[in-house]
Design a protein around this motif. Sequence first.
Motif, PDB file in Angstrom:
ATOM      1  N   HIS A 116     -43.040  -2.460  -5.670  1.00 54.99           N
ATOM      2  CA  HIS A 116     -43.736  -3.654  -5.178  1.00 54.99           C
ATOM      3  C   HIS A 116     -44.601  -3.316  -3.956  1.00 54.99           C
ATOM      4  O   HIS A 116     -45.727  -3.817  -3.812  1.00 54.99           O
ATOM      5  N   PHE A 117     -44.073  -2.475  -3.084  1.00 59.70           N
ATOM      6  CA  PHE A 117     -44.779  -2.159  -1.841  1.00 59.70           C
ATOM      7  C   PHE A 117     -45.683  -0.934  -1.957  1.00 59.70           C
ATOM      8  O   PHE A 117     -46.676  -0.830  -1.238  1.00 59.70           O
ATOM      9  N   SER A 119     -46.882   0.522  -5.086  1.00 59.06           N
ATOM     10  CA  SER A 119     -47.688   0.668  -6.298  1.00 59.06           C
ATOM     11  C   SER A 119     -48.202  -0.708  -6.691  1.00 59.06           C
ATOM     12  O   SER A 119     -48.116  -1.669  -5.925  1.00 59.06           O
ATOM     13  N   ASP A 120     -48.741  -0.814  -7.902  1.00 57.90           N
ATOM     14  CA  ASP A 120     -49.350  -2.075  -8.333  1.00 57.90           C
ATOM     15  C   ASP A 120     -48.421  -2.869  -9.249  1.00 57.90           C
ATOM     16  O   ASP A 120     -48.866  -3.569 -10.150  1.00 57.90           O
ATOM     17  N   GLU A 121     -47.100  -2.783  -9.022  1.00 54.38           N
ATOM     18  CA  GLU A 121     -46.134  -3.507  -9.843  1.00 54.38           C
ATOM     19  C   GLU A 121     -45.435  -4.559  -8.981  1.00 54.38           C
ATOM     20  O   GLU A 121     -44.447  -4.263  -8.310  1.00 54.38           O
ATOM     21  N   PRO A 122     -45.919  -5.802  -8.962  1.00 51.25           N
ATOM     22  CA  PRO A 122     -45.344  -6.831  -8.084  1.00 51.25           C
ATOM     23  C   PRO A 122     -43.924  -7.202  -8.494  1.00 51.25           C
ATOM     24  O   PRO A 122     -43.565  -7.173  -9.673  1.00 51.25           O
ATOM     25  N   LEU A 123     -43.134  -7.601  -7.513  1.00 53.32           N
ATOM     26  CA  LEU A 123     -41.753  -8.013  -7.737  1.00 53.32           C
ATOM     27  C   LEU A 123     -41.742  -9.526  -7.946  1.00 53.32           C
ATOM     28  O   LEU A 123     -41.680 -10.301  -7.000  1.00 53.32           O
ATOM     29  N   ASN A 124     -41.820  -9.957  -9.231  1.00 61.51           N
ATOM     30  CA  ASN A 124     -41.856 -11.388  -9.517  1.00 61.51           C
ATOM     31  C   ASN A 124     -40.446 -11.990  -9.428  1.00 61.51           C
ATOM     32  O   ASN A 124     -39.469 -11.302  -9.141  1.00 61.51           O
ATOM     33  N   ARG A 127     -37.726 -10.432 -11.761  1.00 61.46           N
ATOM     34  CA  ARG A 127     -37.305  -9.121 -11.285  1.00 61.46           C
ATOM     35  C   ARG A 127     -36.477  -9.226 -10.007  1.00 61.46           C
ATOM     36  O   ARG A 127     -35.512  -8.481  -9.808  1.00 61.46           O
TER      37      ARG A 127
END
Length: 300
Positions: A116-117, A119-124, A127
């Motif tokens: 989340h912090f 890379s480009d993979e948000p913590l929705n 998750r």
Amino acid sequence: MIDQPTSRDWGGVIALGLIWGGTFMVVALALEGYGPVTVATARTTLGALTLLTMMVLTGRKLPTGNPKLWGYIAVIGVLSTALPFMLLSWGQQYVASAFAGLSMAAIPLMVLPLAHFFSDEPLNTRRLIGVSLGFSGALVLIGPGLAQIGQGAEPFAQLACISAALCYSCASIFTRRCPPIDPVVLSALSLVVGAALLLPIMLVTEGLPSWEGTRPGLAIIALGLIPTAFATLLRVSIIRSAGSVFLTLVNYQVPIWSMVFGAWILSEALPLRFYIALAMILTGLAISQWFSLRKMLIGR
């Protein structure tokens, strides 16, 4: 293009779960005759030599130029081999192999907030719920140990195993951000970095190892050849054939097999909190990866 998983892929992912789940039991056997630094060093060095030989046989070349790539290789080598191998080997002197295996189940859950912090993979929300449940399971696992800090080595050994999982998680983020490189070459060079760091430490602290009996001797050889070298090649083959999402099924198997082997081969006692932690961690993992798993299993 990634195809639907074949029966060979399913066999491979089951075999990988068995191999990685049994690693902690094999480490425990190696520790019967060797010190923790020697176990970590032998595993790293044998794995490096095996994969370097594979590179030569398959015509793979060392990367040239690009100092940024070599920097990533160095960091990944420290975080994925030298440091976690040392932490696990030392920690398993004082905790059950099943505990170490359960600790590794938290790796995918640790990766999510890091991604989340960094890379480009948000913590929705989904998750976040999965991560929270999984970390609660980790607290159930180590809770009694935290209450005993200062009362012997076991609490610190538990923290060492959890720290090893965190090392692997950080290494995963660096691997995702690493410039393009053949995965076998990256694995081989990462192990070379680990061996270069651990060899002098072993010689200074534990000396040159000798044969210490059949069981620990074969165990220490098996560590370098099977879970470190062969499993790397199997992992690459599965990813190329069925994709990285399919490979996540290994995460569900490792803690289960570590508990099975620990109880069956080593006669380890498995307290109730191990089962509670396992259920919470695996449920959290399933929630956090729900859409990927659903797409893989039912195709939509």
